[in-house]
Design a protein around this motif. Structure first.
Motif, PDB file in Angstrom:
ATOM      1  N   LEU A 154       0.900  -1.276  -0.024  1.00  0.00           N
ATOM      2  CA  LEU A 154       0.098   0.018   0.107  1.00  0.00           C
ATOM      3  C   LEU A 154       0.890   1.345   0.046  1.00  0.00           C
ATOM      4  N   GLY A 155       0.322   2.192  -0.665  1.00  0.00           N
ATOM      5  CA  GLY A 155       0.969   3.413  -0.304  1.00  0.00           C
ATOM      6  C   GLY A 155       2.224   3.796  -1.362  1.00  0.00           C
ATOM      7  N   GLY A 156       2.509   2.844  -1.977  1.00  0.00           N
ATOM      8  CA  GLY A 156       3.823   2.907  -3.025  1.00  0.00           C
ATOM      9  C   GLY A 156       5.121   3.082  -2.400  1.00  0.00           C
ATOM     10  N   LYS A 157       5.185   2.871  -0.912  1.00  0.00           N
ATOM     11  CA  LYS A 157       6.679   3.036  -0.324  1.00  0.00           C
ATOM     12  C   LYS A 157       7.100   1.622  -0.443  1.00  0.00           C
ATOM     13  N   THR A 158       8.611   1.376  -0.112  1.00  0.00           N
ATOM     14  CA  THR A 158       9.041   0.190  -0.183  1.00  0.00           C
ATOM     15  C   THR A 158       9.327  -0.139   1.199  1.00  0.00           C
ATOM     16  N   SER A 159       9.356  -1.701   1.338  1.00  0.00           N
ATOM     17  CA  SER A 159       9.647  -2.256   2.577  1.00  0.00           C
ATOM     18  C   SER A 159      10.694  -3.042   2.640  1.00  0.00           C
ATOM     19  N   LYS A 160      11.519  -3.119   3.666  1.00  0.00           N
ATOM     20  CA  LYS A 160      12.709  -4.041   3.702  1.00  0.00           C
ATOM     21  C   LYS A 160      12.504  -5.406   3.619  1.00  0.00           C
ATOM     22  N   ILE A 161      13.220  -6.215   2.870  1.00  0.00           N
ATOM     23  CA  ILE A 161      13.045  -7.599   2.804  1.00  0.00           C
ATOM     24  C   ILE A 161      14.436  -8.403   3.238  1.00  0.00           C
ATOM     25  N   LEU A 162      14.320  -9.008   4.288  1.00  0.00           N
ATOM     26  CA  LEU A 162      15.449  -9.940   4.940  1.00  0.00           C
ATOM     27  C   LEU A 162      15.375 -11.386   4.368  1.00  0.00           C
ATOM     28  N   SER A 163      16.626 -11.634   3.735  1.00  0.00           N
ATOM     29  CA  SER A 163      16.657 -13.171   3.244  1.00  0.00           C
ATOM     30  C   SER A 163      17.800 -13.519   3.788  1.00  0.00           C
ATOM     31  N   VAL A 191      11.314  -5.880   9.908  1.00  0.00           N
ATOM     32  CA  VAL A 191      11.460  -6.169   8.363  1.00  0.00           C
ATOM     33  C   VAL A 191      10.926  -7.467   7.864  1.00  0.00           C
ATOM     34  N   ASP A 192      10.654  -7.476   6.338  1.00  0.00           N
ATOM     35  CA  ASP A 192       9.832  -8.475   6.023  1.00  0.00           C
ATOM     36  C   ASP A 192      10.783  -9.638   5.771  1.00  0.00           C
ATOM     37  N   LEU A 193      10.335 -10.842   6.651  1.00  0.00           N
ATOM     38  CA  LEU A 193      11.073 -12.020   6.670  1.00  0.00           C
ATOM     39  C   LEU A 193      10.500 -13.292   5.909  1.00  0.00           C
ATOM     40  N   SER A 194       9.856 -12.951   5.079  1.00  0.00           N
ATOM     41  CA  SER A 194       8.924 -13.860   4.334  1.00  0.00           C
ATOM     42  C   SER A 194       9.827 -14.933   3.457  1.00  0.00           C
ATOM     43  N   LEU A 195      10.877 -14.250   3.010  1.00  0.00           N
ATOM     44  CA  LEU A 195      11.992 -15.143   2.168  1.00  0.00           C
ATOM     45  C   LEU A 195      12.749 -16.030   3.055  1.00  0.00           C
ATOM     46  N   SER A 196      12.808 -15.867   4.280  1.00  0.00           N
ATOM     47  CA  SER A 196      13.572 -16.484   5.361  1.00  0.00           C
ATOM     48  C   SER A 196      12.748 -17.386   6.304  1.00  0.00           C
ATOM     49  N   ARG A 197      11.586 -17.460   6.235  1.00  0.00           N
ATOM     50  CA  ARG A 197      10.709 -17.988   7.028  1.00  0.00           C
ATOM     51  C   ARG A 197      10.813 -19.323   7.204  1.00  0.00           C
ATOM     52  N   HIS A 198      11.281 -19.922   6.089  1.00  0.00           N
ATOM     53  CA  HIS A 198      11.259 -21.446   5.877  1.00  0.00           C
ATOM     54  C   HIS A 198      12.392 -21.993   6.923  1.00  0.00           C
ATOM     55  N   ILE A 199      13.521 -20.694   7.303  1.00  0.00           N
ATOM     56  CA  ILE A 199      14.661 -21.175   8.042  1.00  0.00           C
ATOM     57  C   ILE A 199      14.471 -21.115   9.402  1.00  0.00           C
ATOM     58  N   PHE A 200      13.598 -20.106   9.777  1.00  0.00           N
ATOM     59  CA  PHE A 200      13.429 -20.184  11.300  1.00  0.00           C
ATOM     60  C   PHE A 200      12.134 -20.754  12.017  1.00  0.00           C
ATOM     61  N   PRO A 216      14.981 -10.912  16.764  1.00  0.00           N
ATOM     62  CA  PRO A 216      14.069 -10.921  17.711  1.00  0.00           C
ATOM     63  C   PRO A 216      13.125 -11.802  17.681  1.00  0.00           C
ATOM     64  N   LEU A 217      12.906 -12.738  18.725  1.00  0.00           N
ATOM     65  CA  LEU A 217      11.628 -13.816  18.531  1.00  0.00           C
ATOM     66  C   LEU A 217      10.550 -13.191  18.241  1.00  0.00           C
ATOM     67  N   GLU A 218      10.038 -12.011  18.683  1.00  0.00           N
ATOM     68  CA  GLU A 218       8.885 -11.425  18.379  1.00  0.00           C
ATOM     69  C   GLU A 218       8.686 -11.018  16.868  1.00  0.00           C
ATOM     70  N   ASP A 219       9.648 -10.735  16.368  1.00  0.00           N
ATOM     71  CA  ASP A 219       9.613 -10.600  14.852  1.00  0.00           C
ATOM     72  C   ASP A 219       9.416 -11.668  14.284  1.00  0.00           C
ATOM     73  N   ARG A 220      10.139 -12.842  14.422  1.00  0.00           N
ATOM     74  CA  ARG A 220       9.903 -14.135  13.810  1.00  0.00           C
ATOM     75  C   ARG A 220       8.560 -14.520  14.034  1.00  0.00           C
ATOM     76  N   LEU A 221       8.017 -14.489  15.110  1.00  0.00           N
ATOM     77  CA  LEU A 221       6.686 -14.779  15.682  1.00  0.00           C
ATOM     78  C   LEU A 221       5.513 -14.099  14.601  1.00  0.00           C
ATOM     79  N   ALA A 222       5.997 -12.647  14.509  1.00  0.00           N
ATOM     80  CA  ALA A 222       4.871 -11.907  13.958  1.00  0.00           C
ATOM     81  C   ALA A 222       4.930 -12.183  12.274  1.00  0.00           C
ATOM     82  N   SER A 223       5.999 -12.675  11.871  1.00  0.00           N
ATOM     83  CA  SER A 223       6.283 -13.056  10.447  1.00  0.00           C
ATOM     84  C   SER A 223       5.352 -14.380  10.351  1.00  0.00           C
ATOM     85  N   VAL A 224       5.316 -15.358  11.064  1.00  0.00           N
ATOM     86  CA  VAL A 224       4.466 -16.420  11.185  1.00  0.00           C
ATOM     87  C   VAL A 224       3.132 -16.201  11.182  1.00  0.00           C
TER      88      VAL A 224
END
Length: 501
Positions: A36-45, A178-187, A61-69
């Protein structure tokens, strides 16, 4: 419940993101257009060696990994976090009563710095719930104050809340920094049981629908227990120690090798099936009853698959009890002309070995009156190593217990001397099934004597005709006489003395 691992999700092949070999494995921050909004978001892989990537991801942080899940968790998904999967599975099992809904998928997020297990469930309203699966209190912040979550309790949580497990605080976030979608399968690891859960729900719903019949008829179905089994105290005690107690008190058997295979052998009619059904009810385990020949198939290889499917079903519905009647039909000694029978025995050996190796809560009770024909490898320890003889009652007291069970809801005449009647039944070597048959025959004799059948034929029967009807000693004497005559006519051997070993 035992979780069978499957392939992790989000295993997309990101070959276009792999760096040259000289570049060390590390976090790779990219940007992508925001939704949304045309902005960019960070992707962490993370790319490179898997173990190195996991070590790096754990630093997030555990809370970031959980938020991604949480972003991909659906209704029926259970997100769990803890030090390792084994301890998390144990915690879930011990607090299983806290979950009211069927769990379709488990997503596990490992964290080395958490002491205990926390479970988050996405409910049918798409809300997030947290459940305390530990034996100690957890806490959550409410209006700036931490309030306790008792073991087994569940609370709603929303972004901004904090869940506290001992000294570990886990902020609940809507999305990671940060966007962890590309690394979600690792953690995280995903264990998808959706199909098996759907099948189990369907079967349970069918049973529930069928149970409506008892309400429609006004009758209440009776559940068999050990109290309904007479004259088999030794057998019941063996099954309590071998199956009932390990199911009810698993913590007592953590360092004990539990036997998973039992053979009940003895003459027909001694109550082997009745005992197994009562055991299933006492343990509240899933119960599957079958005749060995039911699993056979004319198609080569299909019989082995039938057995595999049976054990898979039992594994999905642990704790489970499989009762196989006429076991000698499928577990005969190998080495004869029956090549396909040999393959079935081999399959059974493999399945039982897997149950023992995996520590599954699957118990197999095999019943036979020909224990001597069973394959030696089947009967050894580790497969069906526990053998329990189920005898016909050998004492007046044993017969009397069975007689009491089958006459409990029947009116008996005051002229009946139960010890004398039990002695008569013992003299003819009557088994439990024989005694049940004789009691029913005596009841029919009472109907005949009182002219009940004639009134039914003429349409003049009324309920008051049987309100004061009692079964007399003479009714039992006639039933016993007819029973023994039938045995002589069929040239049958004395009841309870058929050769079985």
């Amino acid at each position: 419940m035992r979780i069978s691992s499957i392939q992790n999700y989000y295993r997309t092949n990101y070959t276009n993101q792999i760096r040259p070999a000289k570049q060390s494995a590390a976090a790779n921050v990219q940007t992508k257009p925001a939704d949304l909004g045309g902005k960019t978001s960070k992707i962490l892989s993370f790319t490179g060696v898997q173990s190195t990537s996991l070590a790096l991801v754990k630093k997030l942080p555990l809370e970031d990994r959980l938020a991604s899940v949480f972003q991909i968790a659906k209704h029926g998904d259970l997100v769990i976090t803890g030090k390792d999967l084994k301890s998390a599975q144990k915690a879930l099992k011990e607090s299983v009563k806290a979950f009211d809904n069927a769990i379709k998928r488990f997503i596990f997020v490992e964290d080395d710095n958490i002491d205990g297990t926390v479970a988050f469930l996405r409910n049918f309203m798409d809300e997030l719930e947290v459940t305390n699966t530990n034996k100690f209190d957890m806490f959550y912040n409410y209006d700036g104050e931490f309030l306790p979550i008792k073991p087994g309790e569940t609370y709603y949580v929303v972004p901004g809340d904090i869940v506290k497990l001992k000294d570990k605080e886990i902020p609940i976030k809507k999305q990671p920094d940060v966007d962890l979608s590309l690394s979600r399968h690792i953690f995280s690891q995903s264990f998808d049981l959706t199909e098996s859960v759907k099948s189990s729900i369907e079967k349970r719903n069918i049973k529930s629908i069928q149970s409506l019949a008892k309400y429609a008829s006004g009758l209440k179905a009776k559940q068999l227990t050990f109290a309904d089994v007479g004259g088999q105290d030794n057998v019941i005690n063996e099954l309590k120690k071998g199956i009932l107690y390990p199911v009810k008190y698993p913590e007592a058997y953590e360092n004990t090798v539990v036997n998973h295979g039992f053979i009940m052998y003895g003459p027909p009619g001694t109550g082997k099936t009745l005992i197994a059904q009562a055991l299933a009810n006492e343990t509240k385990a899933d119960f599957v009853k079958l005749n060995g020949l039911e699993m056979e198939s004319k198609w080569v290889g299909q019989s082995e698959e039938n057995w595999r499917n049976l054990f898979d079903q039992a594994r999905e519905n642990q704790p489970s009890i499989i009762f196989i009647d006429e076991f000698d039909a499928v577990a005969k000694k190998r080495g004869g002309a029956d090549v396909y029978g040999d393959k079935v025995v081999n399959q059974l050996l493999t399945l039982m070995s897997d149950v023992e190796k995996n520590g599954d809560e699957i118990y197999v009770i095999a019943a036979t009156n020909k224990v001597d024909v069973l394959d030696d490898a089947i009967t050894r320890s580790g497969r069906f190593g526990k053998h329990i003889e189920v005898k016909a009652p050998e004492t007046v007291e044993g017969v009397n217990k069975i007689l009491d069970i089958h006459t409990k809801n029947k009116k008996l005449s005051k002229d009946i001397n139960k010890p004398e009647l039990s002695k008569k039944l013992l003299d003819i070597k009557a088994t439990g099934a024989d005694i049940a048959h004789i009691v029913n025959s005596a009841n029919e004799n009472a109907f005949e004597r009182a002219g009940i059948y004639t009134k039914m034929e003429n349409g003049t029967f009324e309920k008051s005709d049987i309100e004061n009807l009692t079964i007399t000693f003479e009714d039992f004497t006639k039933a016993i006489k007819d029973f023994t005559k039938k045995g002589d006519k069929n040239n049958r051997k004395p009841v309870g003395f058929n050769k079985y070993n």
